[in-house]
Design an enzyme around this catalytic site. Sequence first.
Site, PDB file in Angstrom:
ATOM      1  N   ASN A 159     -34.538  38.334 -17.420  1.00  0.00           N
ATOM      2  CA  ASN A 159     -34.123  37.009 -17.875  1.00  0.00           C
ATOM      3  C   ASN A 159     -32.782  36.668 -17.239  1.00  0.00           C
ATOM      4  OD1 ASN A 159     -34.051  34.631 -19.674  1.00  0.00           O
ATOM      5  ND2 ASN A 159     -32.391  35.714 -20.697  1.00  0.00           N
ATOM      6  N   HIS A 219     -29.304  34.472 -17.872  1.00  0.00           N
ATOM      7  CA  HIS A 219     -28.554  33.891 -18.984  1.00  0.00           C
ATOM      8  C   HIS A 219     -27.192  33.410 -18.480  1.00  0.00           C
ATOM      9  CE1 HIS A 219     -27.301  33.243 -23.092  1.00  0.00           C
ATOM     10  NE2 HIS A 219     -26.179  33.919 -22.847  1.00  0.00           N
ATOM     11  N   SER A 224     -25.707  36.134 -15.927  1.00  0.00           N
ATOM     12  CA  SER A 224     -26.205  37.509 -15.928  1.00  0.00           C
ATOM     13  C   SER A 224     -27.717  37.517 -15.830  1.00  0.00           C
ATOM     14  CB  SER A 224     -25.797  38.238 -17.215  1.00  0.00           C
ATOM     15  OG  SER A 224     -24.409  38.198 -17.436  1.00  0.00           O
ATOM     16  N   ASP A 251     -30.865  38.256 -25.688  1.00  0.00           N
ATOM     17  CA  ASP A 251     -29.930  38.442 -24.569  1.00  0.00           C
ATOM     18  C   ASP A 251     -29.228  39.802 -24.647  1.00  0.00           C
ATOM     19  OD1 ASP A 251     -30.530  35.844 -23.675  1.00  0.00           O
ATOM     20  OD2 ASP A 251     -29.025  34.983 -25.015  1.00  0.00           O
TER      21      ASP A 251
END
Length: 221
Positions: free
Chosen positions: A110, A112, A139, A148
């Site tokens: 992912n 972020h 990130s 996260d």
Amino acid sequence: MTTPLRVAVLASGCGSNLAALIQARDVGNLPVKYVLVSSDRPAAEALRIAKAAQVPTLALSPKAYPDRRSYDLELLNHVAASGAEVLVLAGFMRILDGAALRPWVGRAINIHPSLLPKYRGLHTHRRALEAGDNKHGASVHFVTAELDGGPVIAQAHLEIRSDDNEKTLGERLLPLEHRLLPAVVSLMAARRLNLMKAGVALDGICLKRPLSLKEDYQLKR
């Protein structure tokens, strides 16, 4: 010749990071095959971008499911059926259920917009400014059931200017996101990146800290 990595992408919104991934493939910088783009929002711009790039799409609304787990299981069943080896969350605004995610741990990433572990969740630009930070960034991390909270793979850093506001800070960070995410996917396509018990490993060696996106847009230790 290395077989292209089969990648599925989940996105909820405008799809700018998806567009960056597709562009990186099209210019020859990313040896991947996009096998599915799915969204929880049928009107998401990301689906239009995928269709224009002739990538299979799936709009799956959570409103049709009794709970989060049943939706996530159905969604990730579709991802598995696409033949994806890696799952990329590019602006996907849902937390995936731990049981549904389990087969993808170490294969799902992912992006972020903060320097994790700072500012998990929403409104990251505003929170960085309110905290008086002098640095901000983005990130890419491995996805876990914790919001996260998965191990961080790589980061892009940005100096906060005295005249920045939430809008300008986000606008200046976005081009770095568009470089950071393809760079991490490129490492995965080269089979150089893994999640081990001891943490994130590059070429079999655990990282002491996240990789950093440098001025030449290369990831360095």
